[in-house]
Structures are given as C-alpha cells and as structure tokens.
Design a protein around this motif. Structure first.
Motif, PDB file in Angstrom:
ATOM      1  N   ARG A 251       0.848  -1.197   0.000  1.00 47.93           N
ATOM      2  CA  ARG A 251       0.000   0.000   0.000  1.00 47.93           C
ATOM      3  C   ARG A 251       0.884   1.248   0.000  1.00 47.93           C
ATOM      4  O   ARG A 251       1.866   1.340   0.743  1.00 47.93           O
ATOM      5  N   PRO A 271      -8.122  -4.550  -0.661  1.00 49.13           N
ATOM      6  CA  PRO A 271      -8.267  -5.100   0.698  1.00 49.13           C
ATOM      7  C   PRO A 271      -8.668  -4.031   1.694  1.00 49.13           C
ATOM      8  O   PRO A 271      -8.309  -2.857   1.557  1.00 49.13           O
ATOM      9  N   ASP A 277       1.601  -3.990   3.988  1.00 48.89           N
ATOM     10  CA  ASP A 277       2.007  -5.120   3.153  1.00 48.89           C
ATOM     11  C   ASP A 277       0.889  -6.154   3.072  1.00 48.89           C
ATOM     12  O   ASP A 277       0.434  -6.677   4.092  1.00 48.89           O
ATOM     13  N   TRP A 278       0.480  -6.455   1.835  1.00 50.89           N
ATOM     14  CA  TRP A 278      -0.596  -7.410   1.580  1.00 50.89           C
ATOM     15  C   TRP A 278      -0.119  -8.477   0.614  1.00 50.89           C
ATOM     16  O   TRP A 278       0.920  -8.344  -0.028  1.00 50.89           O
ATOM     17  N   TRP A 352      -7.553 -11.586  -0.609  1.00 46.86           N
ATOM     18  CA  TRP A 352      -6.568 -10.717   0.025  1.00 46.86           C
ATOM     19  C   TRP A 352      -6.244 -11.213   1.430  1.00 46.86           C
ATOM     20  O   TRP A 352      -7.138 -11.499   2.218  1.00 46.86           O
ATOM     21  N   GLU A 354      -3.392 -10.316   4.745  1.00 46.00           N
ATOM     22  CA  GLU A 354      -2.269  -9.513   5.238  1.00 46.00           C
ATOM     23  C   GLU A 354      -1.002 -10.356   5.189  1.00 46.00           C
ATOM     24  O   GLU A 354      -1.013 -11.544   5.509  1.00 46.00           O
ATOM     25  N   LYS A 355       0.086  -9.752   4.767  1.00 44.92           N
ATOM     26  CA  LYS A 355       1.332 -10.501   4.552  1.00 44.92           C
ATOM     27  C   LYS A 355       1.770 -11.237   5.809  1.00 44.92           C
ATOM     28  O   LYS A 355       2.316 -12.338   5.744  1.00 44.92           O
TER      29      LYS A 355
END
Length: 364
Positions: A251, A271, A277-278, A352, A354-355
């Motif tokens: 993002r 998302p 960070d995704w 999506w 989240e990392k």
C-alpha cells in the motif's frame, strides 16, 4: 441430528502431541471428509471414533450415546460401536473367497445362515461384484479388492462408515472411478460416511462438508466443498486446496502496487484494513494473459508444453505467478510463449491476506 459429537478431545504420544481440545460434530446421513497433510492427526481422530485408541481427555458420542468419557471411565470397545471401517490396505483375507470375506462380520455376530446368504449376495450385487463371489483376493484387481472391503464393512448395516485413505493404493483411473462409487453407495444406503484423506480432489468430489486440519491437528475451517475452495478462511486453507499463487502487494497511500514496481493492482475490490504489506492470492485458473496492453506487464520466465496444456511462470516486478491455458486456445490466441516474452496479465478473482498471516505458509 449429529451422529458423532466429540468434545474437548486431547490425544498425544511421548514424542509429540497430536490433538488438543478438539471439538467436532458430524451430521447423520452426510459424507464428511477430514482433509489435511500427512501426519496432522486425521487417522488418529478416526481411530479414536472407531475405538482402536482412547483419548486422554474428552468425550465422544455416537448417536448421543457416550462411547468415550474419560472422566466417567467409559470406553466402549470397537466391536460394540456399530461401525464399518475400511482401511488403506483393503485388509481382505487372502484365504477366503469374496463371499467368505463379506460374510465374516455376520458369522461373528451369529446371524442365521439363510440371512447371511441373502445379505451377502445383495451386497455383492450392490458393489458390482456379481458373479465373482467365489473368487479369492489373488484373482481380483485392486479396485475389486477395495469393493470387497467396502461390502464387508457395509454388510452389517452400520450407521456410520469410517474410511481411512481407502483409495490411495489404486491407480489414478481407479481412484476416480471408486470415489464416485463410494458417494453413490452412501446415497443409496443412507449411511453416514467419515472419510479421511490428504487428497483434495477426492474431498471436494464426494463430500457434503469438509474439515481442513493443519499440520498441528487444528481444524482451520469446516464448510461445504464450495465454501472451502471459494471462501478460504485463511492462507493455509487456500494454499492446501490446490496450486496457489501469492504475490506481494504494498500500500502506498490509496494505491496498491505489485512487488517492488510501480504498477498499480488492476482490481477494483482492494483489501480492507490498515496494513501496508498485503498478499493477493489466486489460482492459475484465475489468471488471464493477452498481448493487448491491458493489466499488469510481465515477463515469461518459464514456458512448459504439457500436451493439452501450456504452463507459464510469469514475473511481474519481482513477484512470480503460475498460469496455464489449453494448448488449442493458446494457438488460436497467439499465446504460445517462450521464456523472455513480454505478456499482460489480468485477474478473474483475488483473495486478500495480510502478509503477516503468510508466515509458515510460504516460508515467510
């Protein structure tokens, strides 16, 4: 109505724990699959239900009758639980004919001979073994031996069938044939089936509901095959249910960029959440490629001809994804590519995550 209810089940061995405070219920008449990687505790759970092993803590009910309650000292033996069990290795007796193998549980139960004859021959017909009742296992194929094992488990008219990887020793064609036969038998006889496997295709094909277990014996999601595949609860479920692509998306203000580059993600449904960070997750079938100047610009890093399919590995700004398309479509659309070719990528569907949640799923 639930036919199986497990409450607070704990089971482990000296070298490692397997199940911890597990709770699960299975509805009467459904085909329920326990799906997970090898060693996650699926077979242990089945053996606990069958009575071959006992939990350390917790309760197990079959038809609302307690068969295990460690606090009350209840531990009903396997032969009194009214279950049918089919194992991976068939376990048919080589010195007995097809008829004798199927009849064995009825003989042990002291069923009259006339009734044994009738029920066994009915079952022989149901599993497609008509005319083979006098043969020995050495005279049967692997698929036929598995049908004998199924018939033997069903002849006692159990309320519940436990199937532990029953098709894993069969070749691919027989596995496909037998999985549909099992589902048809379940529908025809109205028996509840608990199926244990690590094979995603079988789990999706035959199940009314599926439970996904991780390598620690924790159930990550329970749902219909469609819910499990299309609405995965987390990255583990998504990754386990087939070939998975995960590409990093970061993002920057209100925009989301792929990998380390400056190409914005061409997807309207971004998302929700404050993470920077995704990861965008998708299947190879969710990717479309073209030579038109639409979507993300990428470079083909690997191209494989697989006969009916073309398989490509594509790099987009340091992120890699796999996609495939039918060879005749690739020819018709001028998409027979080679390493080094540039191509444009778009997506049909994205999930999506989240990392941070990818740790342990793709060696993060």
């Amino acid at each position: 109505m639930d036919i199986i209810r497990m409450e607070g089940i704990t089971k482990g061995y000296p070298d490692h724990p397997v199940l911890n405070d597990l709770t699960l219920s299975i509805k009467k008449g459904e085909c329920f699959t326990l799906l997970g990687p090898s060693g996650c505790g699926k077979t242990v759970l089945l053996r606990l239900i069958a009575g071959f092993e006992s939990p350390e803590t917790g309760k197990i009910f079959i038809d609302d009758i307690p068969v295990n309650d460690m606090e009350e000292g209840i531990d009903v033996p396997p032969e009194n639980r009214g279950l049918g069990v089919v194992f991976q290795d068939y376990a048919v007796w080589p010195h007995m004919t097809v008829f004798e193998n199927i009849a064995y549980p009825l003989k042990i139960a002291n069923v009259p001979k006339d009734e044994i004859q009738q029920r066994v021959m009915e079952m022989v017909d149901i599993v497609g073994m008509k005319g083979l009742d006098k043969r020995y296992p050495s005279e049967l194929s692997g698929g036929q031996q598995q049908r004998v094992a199924l018939a033997r488990a069903l002849v006692g008219k159990p309320s519940l069938m436990l199937l532990d990887e029953p098709l894993s020793n069969l070749d691919a064609n027989l596995r496909e044939e037998m999985r549909f036969e099992i589902k048809e038998l379940q529908r025809k006889l109205g028996v509840t089936v608990l199926y244990v496997t690590h094979d995603q295709e079988i789990g999706l094909a035959i199940s009314d509901r599926v439970a996904i277990m991780d390598e620690n014996g924790v159930i990550q999601q329970i749902g219909t095959p469609w819910e499990i595949f299309e609405q995965p609860a987390n990255p583990f479920v998504f990754n386990f249910m087939g070939i998975a692509n995960f590409i990093d998306v970061r993002r920057d203000g209100t925009n989301f960029f792929v990998g380390t580059g400056t190409q914005p993600m061409p997807w309207d449904e971004k998302p929700e959440g404050e993470a920077v960070d995704w990861v965008a997750a998708f299947r190879p079938s969710d990717v479309t490629i073209s030579r038109e100047d639409k979507g993300l610009h990428g470079i083909v890093r690997r191209a494989n001809f697989l006969g009916a399919m073309m398989d490509y590995l594509i790099e987009i700004d340091g992120a890699f994804l796999r996609t495939s398309l039918e060879t005749h479509h690739a020819i018709a659309r001028d998409l027979i590519l080679k390493a080094g070719d540039t191509i444009n990528v778009q997506f049909l569907s994205l999930h999506w995550f989240e990392k941070e949640t990818l740790k342990g799923v793709r060696n993060e």
